[in-house]
Write a protein that holds these residues in place. Sequence first.
Motif, PDB file in Angstrom:
ATOM      1  N   LEU A  88      -8.344  13.449  15.776  1.00 67.07           N
ATOM      2  CA  LEU A  88      -8.096  12.026  15.995  1.00 67.07           C
ATOM      3  C   LEU A  88      -9.173  11.393  16.878  1.00 67.07           C
ATOM      4  CD1 LEU A  88      -4.229  12.108  16.529  1.00 67.07           C
ATOM      5  CD2 LEU A  88      -5.446  11.123  14.581  1.00 67.07           C
ATOM      6  N   ALA A  89      -9.639  12.144  17.876  1.00 64.52           N
ATOM      7  CA  ALA A  89     -10.682  11.625  18.759  1.00 64.52           C
ATOM      8  C   ALA A  89     -11.978  11.403  17.984  1.00 64.52           C
ATOM      9  CB  ALA A  89     -10.917  12.590  19.923  1.00 64.52           C
ATOM     10  N   ILE A  90     -12.346  12.379  17.153  1.00 64.95           N
ATOM     11  CA  ILE A  90     -13.566  12.247  16.343  1.00 64.95           C
ATOM     12  C   ILE A  90     -13.404  11.139  15.313  1.00 64.95           C
ATOM     13  CG2 ILE A  90     -15.021  13.425  14.639  1.00 64.95           C
ATOM     14  CD1 ILE A  90     -14.385  16.046  16.157  1.00 64.95           C
ATOM     15  N   GLU A  91     -12.229  11.057  14.709  1.00 64.32           N
ATOM     16  CA  GLU A  91     -11.977  10.041  13.692  1.00 64.32           C
ATOM     17  C   GLU A  91     -12.080   8.621  14.262  1.00 64.32           C
ATOM     18  OE1 GLU A  91      -8.945  10.052  10.010  1.00 64.32           O
ATOM     19  OE2 GLU A  91      -7.975   9.748  11.966  1.00 64.32           O
ATOM     20  N   SER A  92     -11.766   8.462  15.543  1.00 69.93           N
ATOM     21  CA  SER A  92     -11.848   7.135  16.158  1.00 69.93           C
ATOM     22  C   SER A  92     -13.290   6.635  16.212  1.00 69.93           C
ATOM     23  CB  SER A  92     -11.245   7.157  17.570  1.00 69.93           C
ATOM     24  OG  SER A  92     -12.052   7.898  18.462  1.00 69.93           O
ATOM     25  N   VAL A  93     -14.256   7.558  16.299  1.00 72.03           N
ATOM     26  CA  VAL A  93     -15.669   7.170  16.226  1.00 72.03           C
ATOM     27  C   VAL A  93     -16.008   6.752  14.804  1.00 72.03           C
ATOM     28  CG1 VAL A  93     -18.049   7.957  16.507  1.00 72.03           C
ATOM     29  CG2 VAL A  93     -16.303   8.650  18.162  1.00 72.03           C
ATOM     30  N   LYS A  94     -15.512   7.505  13.836  1.00 70.35           N
ATOM     31  CA  LYS A  94     -15.724   7.168  12.424  1.00 70.35           C
ATOM     32  C   LYS A  94     -15.204   5.772  12.114  1.00 70.35           C
ATOM     33  CE  LYS A  94     -14.348   8.701   7.770  1.00 70.35           C
ATOM     34  NZ  LYS A  94     -13.557   9.725   7.024  1.00 70.35           N
ATOM     35  N   LYS A  95     -14.060   5.421  12.683  1.00 73.96           N
ATOM     36  CA  LYS A  95     -13.450   4.114  12.445  1.00 73.96           C
ATOM     37  C   LYS A  95     -14.037   3.018  13.324  1.00 73.96           C
ATOM     38  CE  LYS A  95      -8.938   5.977  11.013  1.00 73.96           C
ATOM     39  NZ  LYS A  95      -7.489   6.051  11.360  1.00 73.96           N
ATOM     40  N   LYS A  96     -15.034   3.392  14.146  1.00 74.19           N
ATOM     41  CA  LYS A  96     -15.692   2.454  15.064  1.00 74.19           C
ATOM     42  C   LYS A  96     -14.734   1.908  16.115  1.00 74.19           C
ATOM     43  CE  LYS A  96     -19.179   1.151  11.632  1.00 74.19           C
ATOM     44  NZ  LYS A  96     -20.125   2.148  12.136  1.00 74.19           N
ATOM     45  N   GLU A  97     -13.701   2.699  16.430  1.00 73.83           N
ATOM     46  CA  GLU A  97     -12.787   2.347  17.512  1.00 73.83           C
ATOM     47  C   GLU A  97     -13.267   2.904  18.845  1.00 73.83           C
ATOM     48  OE1 GLU A  97      -8.824   2.508  14.599  1.00 73.83           O
ATOM     49  OE2 GLU A  97      -9.193   4.096  16.085  1.00 73.83           O
ATOM     50  N   ALA A  98     -14.255   3.798  18.791  1.00 72.76           N
ATOM     51  CA  ALA A  98     -14.861   4.372  19.996  1.00 72.76           C
ATOM     52  C   ALA A  98     -16.351   4.533  19.752  1.00 72.76           C
ATOM     53  CB  ALA A  98     -14.224   5.723  20.329  1.00 72.76           C
ATOM     54  N   ASP A  99     -17.111   4.540  20.855  1.00 77.62           N
ATOM     55  CA  ASP A  99     -18.570   4.670  20.756  1.00 77.62           C
ATOM     56  C   ASP A  99     -19.011   6.123  20.730  1.00 77.62           C
ATOM     57  OD1 ASP A  99     -19.115   1.809  20.915  1.00 77.62           O
ATOM     58  OD2 ASP A  99     -18.412   1.965  22.990  1.00 77.62           O
ATOM     59  N   ILE A 100     -18.335   6.962  21.486  1.00 78.18           N
ATOM     60  CA  ILE A 100     -18.673   8.384  21.558  1.00 78.18           C
ATOM     61  C   ILE A 100     -17.395   9.199  21.681  1.00 78.18           C
ATOM     62  CG2 ILE A 100     -20.935   8.019  22.631  1.00 78.18           C
ATOM     63  CD1 ILE A 100     -19.713   8.714  25.307  1.00 78.18           C
ATOM     64  N   VAL A 101     -17.499  10.499  21.444  1.00 75.61           N
ATOM     65  CA  VAL A 101     -16.349  11.379  21.575  1.00 75.61           C
ATOM     66  C   VAL A 101     -16.720  12.560  22.470  1.00 75.61           C
ATOM     67  CG1 VAL A 101     -16.950  12.620  19.443  1.00 75.61           C
ATOM     68  CG2 VAL A 101     -14.612  12.756  20.341  1.00 75.61           C
ATOM     69  N   ILE A 102     -15.745  12.978  23.284  1.00 76.32           N
ATOM     70  CA  ILE A 102     -15.956  14.097  24.198  1.00 76.32           C
ATOM     71  C   ILE A 102     -14.823  15.106  24.016  1.00 76.32           C
ATOM     72  CG2 ILE A 102     -16.014  14.809  26.622  1.00 76.32           C
ATOM     73  CD1 ILE A 102     -17.224  12.097  27.295  1.00 76.32           C
ATOM     74  N   SER A 103     -15.193  16.385  23.933  1.00 77.12           N
ATOM     75  CA  SER A 103     -14.195  17.451  23.869  1.00 77.12           C
ATOM     76  C   SER A 103     -14.739  18.693  24.564  1.00 77.12           C
ATOM     77  CB  SER A 103     -13.839  17.784  22.418  1.00 77.12           C
ATOM     78  OG  SER A 103     -12.948  18.897  22.360  1.00 77.12           O
ATOM     79  N   ALA A 104     -13.894  19.336  25.339  1.00 76.25           N
ATOM     80  CA  ALA A 104     -14.249  20.606  25.967  1.00 76.25           C
ATOM     81  C   ALA A 104     -13.625  21.771  25.213  1.00 76.25           C
ATOM     82  CB  ALA A 104     -13.782  20.621  27.431  1.00 76.25           C
ATOM     83  N   GLY A 105     -13.191  21.506  24.000  1.00 79.05           N
ATOM     84  CA  GLY A 105     -12.469  22.510  23.230  1.00 79.05           C
ATOM     85  C   GLY A 105     -13.352  23.416  22.394  1.00 79.05           C
ATOM     86  N   ASN A 106     -12.752  24.014  21.392  1.00 73.55           N
ATOM     87  CA  ASN A 106     -13.360  24.989  20.489  1.00 73.55           C
ATOM     88  C   ASN A 106     -14.649  24.423  19.871  1.00 73.55           C
ATOM     89  OD1 ASN A 106     -13.883  26.425  18.008  1.00 73.55           O
ATOM     90  ND2 ASN A 106     -11.823  27.296  18.155  1.00 73.55           N
ATOM     91  N   THR A 107     -15.793  25.014  20.223  1.00 72.20           N
ATOM     92  CA  THR A 107     -17.086  24.461  19.794  1.00 72.20           C
ATOM     93  C   THR A 107     -17.266  24.512  18.284  1.00 72.20           C
ATOM     94  OG1 THR A 107     -18.049  25.196  21.882  1.00 72.20           O
ATOM     95  CG2 THR A 107     -19.574  24.581  20.149  1.00 72.20           C
ATOM     96  N   GLY A 108     -16.916  25.638  17.669  1.00 74.87           N
ATOM     97  CA  GLY A 108     -17.051  25.764  16.224  1.00 74.87           C
ATOM     98  C   GLY A 108     -16.200  24.745  15.501  1.00 74.87           C
TER      99      GLY A 108
END
Length: 281
Positions: A88-108
């Motif tokens: 959902l966080a990544i998708e919000s960038v796709k939808k132009k609802e966010a400028d960047i996305v940050i995650s400290a989770g699973n890199t792969g």
Amino acid sequence: MADLIKIAVDAMGGDNSPKKIIDGIIHNHKNDKGNFFKIFGDKNKIISLIKDEIDSQNYEIIHTENFVMSTDSPLEAAKKGKDTSMWLAIESVKKKEADIVISAGNTGALLVIAKLNLKMIQDIDKPALSALWPNKNGMSVVLDLGANIECSSKNLFDFSIMGASLYTSLYPDKKPNIGLLNIGSEELKGNETIKETFKILSNKKSENYDFAGYIEGNQIMDGKINVIISDGFTGNIALKTAEGTSNFIINELKRALSSTIIGKISSLLNFNNLIRKKFFL
């Protein structure tokens, strides 16, 4: 809110989340009121951590109880569905609802889900993991650090363009100086992919960066080269070796200088100096 930078945050990614993620947001908010955080994760847990530490106009929480675990394979993470905090966080960038996305989770998982949702830069075939690496003069951009085990000469050239662009965006007053991580500085050393990349970079002159040739592992922190290019296999080994070496030095300093009062005082002074000089990753 229109003038704020909109940051999508996967609050459930990584160890000790969401606490460490929310702590990071709070720290950022205290120093910079110019960001708006779209926080994806378990709303009940997140609210209890935020309390009154972040102004209400600087964040919103998008509730989901589903998240990608560190033990998930990239394929398993992608199959979990589109309601994970990472997706959902990544998708919000796709939808132009966010400028960047940050995650400290699973890199792969982050790489796979990002590639499923976001377009690649034109003519760039593969994404790369990059990091800031301390050197004697400041910081270097190093990539790839593990996303791509096998790379072609075109991939390494692409990483050079991306690394130089990233360095320029971070340090606009400095010109990127690119080096290829290799087993020697002589032109004849290295595998065929490295040699071919050397030829490409040598022939494609640019006003946006300089190409310095090869750099060996023991020169990474010299500060003469500020954008260092490698395939993901070599880069990841270099990174983990540096991390292990720095941890070893810190632990040995603590052990050697903590036996007496004078030693403890000396240890504190030396450790603070080392941290200020950014000797450790």
